[in-house]
Write a protein that holds these residues in place. Structure first.
Motif, PDB file in Angstrom:
ATOM      1  N   SER A   1       0.833  -1.209   0.000  1.00 53.12           N
ATOM      2  CA  SER A   1       0.000   0.000   0.000  1.00 53.12           C
ATOM      3  C   SER A   1       0.865   1.256   0.000  1.00 53.12           C
ATOM      4  CB  SER A   1      -0.921   0.004   1.216  1.00 53.12           C
ATOM      5  OG  SER A   1      -1.795  -1.103   1.191  1.00 53.12           O
TER       6      SER A   1
ATOM      7  N   ILE B   1      -2.187  -4.883  -3.650  1.00 52.06           N
ATOM      8  CA  ILE B   1      -2.730  -4.422  -2.375  1.00 52.06           C
ATOM      9  C   ILE B   1      -3.619  -5.493  -1.745  1.00 52.06           C
ATOM     10  CG2 ILE B   1      -4.242  -2.723  -1.277  1.00 52.06           C
ATOM     11  CD1 ILE B   1      -3.193  -0.652  -3.248  1.00 52.06           C
TER      12      ILE B   1
ATOM     13  N   GLU C   1      -7.857   1.266  -4.613  1.00 49.61           N
ATOM     14  CA  GLU C   1      -6.712   1.916  -5.263  1.00 49.61           C
ATOM     15  C   GLU C   1      -7.147   2.855  -6.379  1.00 49.61           C
ATOM     16  OE1 GLU C   1      -3.989   2.555  -8.536  1.00 49.61           O
ATOM     17  OE2 GLU C   1      -5.721   1.199  -8.621  1.00 49.61           O
TER      18      GLU C   1
ATOM     19  N   THR D   1      -4.685   5.436  -1.004  1.00 47.67           N
ATOM     20  CA  THR D   1      -5.144   4.064  -1.178  1.00 47.67           C
ATOM     21  C   THR D   1      -5.850   3.626   0.102  1.00 47.67           C
ATOM     22  OG1 THR D   1      -3.141   3.007  -0.297  1.00 47.67           O
ATOM     23  CG2 THR D   1      -3.186   3.455  -2.677  1.00 47.67           C
TER      24      THR D   1
END
Length: 429
Positions: free
Chosen positions: A69, A98, A223, A353
């Motif tokens: 991340s 992620i 994201e 994010t």
């Protein structure tokens, strides 16, 4: 006068070091402090003067779980400065990267950190003896997250293949299909995980603070959006305007800065529970059914339900990642993942994010040579501490009013801290 002082030195089964101090006099809670005792780690200073090509590798060291991340968040900030638009294929790979950390984090938190609380055990080790099959499957799920990060990011921790505008390496179609099959095979276990955590009794409290999550029309974003929303206040903002909406402030008892909504002064929670509240309608069908069966529907304000929310996200992540892997293997995702061309420019950009534990912001200012002039990072745990303290106060008042003994109040407060899934080391980045 009756005085109860609850002191928990070193909260167990969380990442990092912290203490809790609660004072109750005549049934009235006077003091509630989450003491983050980690020393400052100075990552914002470390990257100053460094090239944009180095920043993501340095900041990824903030965390061993959320490293993917931090990498992607830095890259998003740099790309906003340079005006880079990654391809759909690159965005899909970043999402997989992620989500790999989601599988790692949620599996570890639920079964190693949280589960012992609800089965009367001091740690995960007795659980390994009493139910070895359960723990073995949990570790298999974490291993799958490790494998996903390795295949996409080059290694399981601190990825190396994600760069500005793309990736330096991509696996073969057969490997994507193999990953997809493994994800499908884990779904029955995570569905049982939702049921398991739904079966645990938790105190009936409702956070009075706000909640913050990434939002996007018709999608469950982690994201692919730059828009954040405070759910209670109804305030939406672009990540580049984060300083206009979130205020960080110091307190004497914590090594971490705390955070509040600038317009309202309210603390807030950012976590799986906030994401579920914000984007429940966009969960995969299996995840939505599992959430509904567990009674997890917006608006859900009980912070203890963050455990159930993480379990539901595991279902959603496996469904979503299996689909992404099959789309990548078939060529259905447009574009190449090779880095696009760009021009180095001076400017400021904020990357955003949804890390496993909540919203993550990286604010970077670069000079004309692409070197960092200023960096500011807001991690999920640092944003959560003020709201956690408010929830601890409410819980202590409730339990004290019920006449609970000191040991019982202490245990429930510890369980609440763990439900937030804090990483105190990250909070002092």
């Amino acid at each position: 006068m009756t005085k109860t002082s609850i002191q928990v030195d070193h909260i167990a089964r969380i990442e990092g070091h912290g203490n809790v101090h609660v004072v109750i006099k005549d049934g009235v809670v006077e003091t509630v402090e989450m003491n983050v005792v980690e020393p400052a780690r100075l990552f914002e200073s470390m990257v100053r003067g460094r090239s944009y090509t180095e920043v993501s590798y340095i900041s990824s060291r903030i965390c061993g779980i959320c490293s993917a991340s931090h990498v992607v968040t830095d890259l998003k900030a740099i790309e906003r400065i340079f005006g880079v638009r990654p391809t759909d294929r690159t965005r899909a790979l970043r999402e997989l990267l992620i989500y790999g950390s989601y599988l790692q984090n949620h599996a570890t938190h639920l079964f190693v950190f949280a589960a012992p609380d609800f089965v009367g055990l001091p740690s995960v080790f007795p659980l390994a003896e009493s139910d070895p099959a359960l723990l073995e499957q949990a570790l298999e799920l974490k291993a799958l997250g490790n494998e996903l990060c390795t295949k996409v990011g080059g290694r399981s921790v601190h990825p190396i293949t994600a760069v500005v505008g793309g990736f330096t390496h991509e696996i073969e179609a057969s490997e994507y299909l193999e990953l997809a099959d493994k994800m499908d095979a884990m779904v029955p276990f995570v569905l049982k995980t939702v049921d398991l955590f739904d079966s645990f009794d938790v105190p009936d409290i409702a956070t009075e603070g706000d909640m913050l999550a990434m939002v996007m029309d018709d999608y469950y974003p982690i994201e692919c959006s730059d828009t954040a929303r405070f759910l209670k206040a109804g305030i939406e903002f672009d990540a580049n305007d984060v300083d206009d909406h979130i205020e960080e402030y110091p307190v004497p008892h914590s090594g971490a800065l705390l955070a509040r909504v600038k317009d309202t002064g309210a603390p807030y929670m950012t976590a799986a529970l906030a994401r579920i509240n914000a984007s429940w309608a966009n969960l995969s069908s299996q995840a939505k059914v599992a959430a509904a069966k567990a009674g997890l529907r917006p608006p859900e304000k009980n912070p203890f339900m963050n455990n159930v929310a993480q379990a539901v996200e595991l279902v959603d992540a496996l469904d979503r990642c299996a689909g992404i892997c099959r789309a990548l293997a078939s060529g259905a995702v447009a574009g190449s993942s090779e880095p696009v061309e760009f021009e180095v420019k001076a400017g400021r950009g904020v990357g955003f994010t949804e890390a496993p534990r909540g919203a993550l912001f990286h604010d970077l200012t670069l000079d004309g040579e692409g070197k960092v002039v200023h960096a500011s990072i807001m991690t999920p745990t640092a944003q959560n501490v003020a709201n956690l303290e408010a929830d601890m106060r409410q819980l202590a008042e409730r339990l004290s009013g019920e006449g609970r003994p000191e040991d019982s109040i202490r245990l429930e407060i510890e369980k609440l801290v763990r439900a937030y899934d804090p990483c105190l080391s990250c909070s002092v980045h």
